[in-house]
Every structure is written in structure tokens, then in C-alpha cells.
Design an enzyme around this catalytic site. Structure first.
Site, mmCIF file in Angstrom:
data_model
loop_
_atom_site.group_PDB
_atom_site.id
_atom_site.type_symbol
_atom_site.label_atom_id
_atom_site.label_comp_id
_atom_site.label_asym_id
_atom_site.label_seq_id
_atom_site.Cartn_x
_atom_site.Cartn_y
_atom_site.Cartn_z
ATOM 1 N N ASP A 166 3.801 -9.756 6.650
ATOM 2 C CA ASP A 166 4.426 -9.322 5.403
ATOM 3 C C ASP A 166 5.937 -9.470 5.488
ATOM 4 O OD1 ASP A 166 1.964 -8.643 4.385
ATOM 5 O OD2 ASP A 166 2.198 -6.485 4.689
ATOM 6 N N GLY A 221 -7.113 -7.285 5.038
ATOM 7 C CA GLY A 221 -8.122 -7.040 6.064
ATOM 8 C C GLY A 221 -7.549 -6.321 7.267
ATOM 9 N N ASN A 231 -8.405 -1.139 -7.733
ATOM 10 C CA ASN A 231 -7.477 -0.266 -8.440
ATOM 11 C C ASN A 231 -7.634 -0.512 -9.934
ATOM 12 O OD1 ASN A 231 -5.821 -2.479 -9.248
ATOM 13 N ND2 ASN A 231 -4.521 -2.281 -7.433
ATOM 14 N N ASP A 245 7.021 3.272 -0.694
ATOM 15 C CA ASP A 245 6.512 1.902 -0.689
ATOM 16 C C ASP A 245 4.997 1.967 -0.861
ATOM 17 O OD1 ASP A 245 5.825 -0.736 -0.263
ATOM 18 O OD2 ASP A 245 6.637 -0.863 1.773
ATOM 19 N N ASP A 269 -5.392 -0.177 0.857
ATOM 20 C CA ASP A 269 -5.993 -0.492 2.158
ATOM 21 C C ASP A 269 -6.100 0.770 3.017
ATOM 22 O OD1 ASP A 269 -6.001 -3.172 1.372
ATOM 23 O OD2 ASP A 269 -3.997 -3.498 2.177
#
EC number: 2.7.1.15
Length: 309
Positions: free
Chosen positions: A14, A42, A186, A248, A254
């Protein structure tokens, strides 16, 4: 008894660009900062699962590059079984580019890389841990054929399945949904998949009905600061979120899914308390920067629950 969770999914690095707000079309703005962290839906879910105490196995792919070796070592350090993480020699490790606003909201651009080489053959090679699992989880940052193969294999072995249909840009096949015990989108993803934007209680019910009509047993729609809508064959309820100051929101879903899989009994008898545990884990995750770095350990989730009693 400790749950055994198998995750078929993505592994990314990321890259987070910190901005005050999103730029308008044609506008140039300056970053307020830059950060890099391990991620991928994942991998995030696997770490969330492991940190909540589940024995966790990962099935996926990385590139033959520094990012790939870094991610494998990171997962190993979390106690995750990475014997079924394959190294690709043709595509690089996946990367995500995250625009993180001061409000804590984010926008994400994905370069899938080796993640899009995850195939049914990778799933077949992981038959042993899948058969021994309490739950098998997958999402949509890897190809749908691999997800469908994993869920078919799991159901043949009597193993529960959890689908995170994110990002919602791939068509969920009837075969995949038929073999899904629990789906956790979501509200934005759910609306995109069903064609019914979520605006009120009636649209929530319509979204849940869409998935249940296609064979999904339990629908959990996460609603951010509004909580989670849980629909089972017997009832539906809105479970309020825990009020926190989000820094954040990357990886919040996840964190929820990994924690849920670690806490939920395979017979689903403790669904309500497991969802509450997952909500608590997610509320802790959004208070830190980055996806994996902010995922809480079980002791922290239980401590937070005690503080609020």
C-alpha cells in the site's frame, strides 16, 4: 477451540498519499505526506484473523521482487502459513495507491499484478488446509474462478464460507453465491452489486433479499459509522457501531472480516457476539494509520470491550 481460517486473496504493497482533500478534475494539489505499508485485502484479512487468535493459512501470489519477499516475511512473522503463496515470474507484486484525506476517508487505485494470476490450480494445491478449515474467506482482488473453486471445494468438505465482494467490479457468478454462507459487503459495494443504492431501511432489506434469493445464507452489510446490518433466515437487525474518531478507514472492512472469522463458531451459534467483536476490532483499526499496521490483537479488542462495559 481455535478456528482455522483459510484465505484465498490478494497481497499488495500500500502506497498512501496523504492529502487534505481529493483534487477536482484538472486540479493539482500537494501531498501532506507519504507512507508505505503491507496490505491487500487478502493479506489484511489474514493478519486480522491471526491477530485475533485463529490459525491462518494463505493462498495467493506475489511477484519475484523485493515487495513479494517483504510480504511473505511479514505474513510469516504474523504466524500465517504461507506454504501456498506462489511466486510469479511474469508479473510484479500487487500495489495499491491510496489517497487518504484528512477526514480519514480514502480512495484507492489498484495495480493487481501477480494477484490476477491466482487460479483454481492454486486452490486445488491447498485442498488439505481447506478441508480442515473452520472458515474459507475470499474477496474480489483475485479472479472469480479461483474464488468459486475455493468455495466449491469448501462446501464439499462441509466448511463454512465468507465472501467479501470487494472491490465490486467483478460479476459474482451464481456458482459462487450458491456456495457462500456469509457475504460481507459495505453499503457502497452492496448497492453496486444489487443495483439498489442503500438509502434507508427498505433498501437495506432489498439488498439483503437480493443475496439471500441467490443462495447466500447470511448477509452482513457494513455501514461505517452507522454500524452493520445483519440478515439471517430468521431475523434482521441493525447493530450500531462503536463511536470513535477515525484517522484512516483503509482496511476497516478487512479488520471486520478477519476478526469475525476468528471469533465466530462454525455452527454460527454466536453470530451476534461475533459481529460485535468484529465491530470492536474494526473501530480500533480505523484509529491508526495504514491497514496492517493498525489491525488490533485479540487482547486489545477484549480490553476495549471491558473499558466500555
Amino acid at each position: 477451540m481455535t478456528n482455522h481460517v483459510v484465505i484465498i486473496g490478494s497481497i499488495n504493497i500500500d502506497n498512501t498519499l496523504h492529502v487534505a482533500r481529493l483534487p477536482q478534475p484538472g486540479e493539482t494539489i500537494a501531498m501532506t505526506g507519504f507512507s508505505q505499508a503491507p496490505g491487500g485485502k487478502g493479506a489484511n484479512q489474514a493478519v486480522a484473523s491471526a491477530r485475533s487468535g485463529a490459525a491462518t493459512t494463505f493462498v495467493g501470489r506475489v511477484g519475484d521482487d523485493n515487495n513479494g519477499w517483504l510480504m511473505i516475511e511479514k505474513l510469516k512473522k504474523e504466524g500465517i502459513d504461507v506454504r501456498h503463496v506462489v511466486t510469479s515470474h511474469t508479473l510484479p507484486t500487487g500495489q495499491a495507491y491510496i489517497l487518504l484525506q484528512e477526514s480519514g476517508q480514502n480512495s484507492i487505485i489498484i495495480d493487481h499484478g501477480a494477484n490476477y494470476q491466482v487460479m483454481p490450480e492454486d486452490v486445488a494445491a491447498a485442498a488439505e488446509p481447506i478441508k480442515a478449515a473452520s472458515f474459507v474467506i475470499t474477496e474480489c482482488e483475485t479472479p472469480i474462478p479461483a474464488a468459486a473453486a475455493a468455495f466449491q471445494q469448501a462446501k464439499q468438505a462441509g466448511v463454512r464460507t465468507i465472501l467479501n465482494p470487494a472491490p465490486a467490479n467483478q460479476r459474482l457468478t451464481p456458482e459462487l453465491l450458491t456456495h457462500t454462507d456469509i457475504i460481507v459487503p459495505n453499503e457502497t459495494e452492496s448497492g453496486a452489486l444489487t443495483g439498489v443504492p442503500i438509502t434507508d431501511a427498505a433498501s437495506l432489506q432489498a439488498n439483503a433479499a437480493y443475496f439471500r434469493d441467490r443462495g447466500v445464507g447470511i448477509v452482513i452489510i457494513t455501514l461505517g459509522e452507522k454500524g452493520a446490518y445483519v440478515a439471517t433466515p430468521d431475523r434482521a437487525q441493525l447493530m450500531p457501531a462503536f463511536s470513535v474518531q477515525a484517522v484512516d478507514t483503509t482496511g476497516a472492512g478487512d479488520a471486520f472480516i478477519g476478526a469475525l472469522a476468528s471469533e465466530l463458531q462454525p455452527n454460527l451459534s454466536n453470530l451476534t457476539s461475533a459481529v460485535q467483536y468484529a465491530q470492536r476490532a474494526s473501530s480500533l483499526a480505523v484509529q491508526g494509520l495504514g491497514a496492517i499496521p493498525s489491525l488490533p490483537h485479540r487482547q486489545a479488542v477484549l480490553a476495549a470491550a471491558q473499558e466500555n462495559e
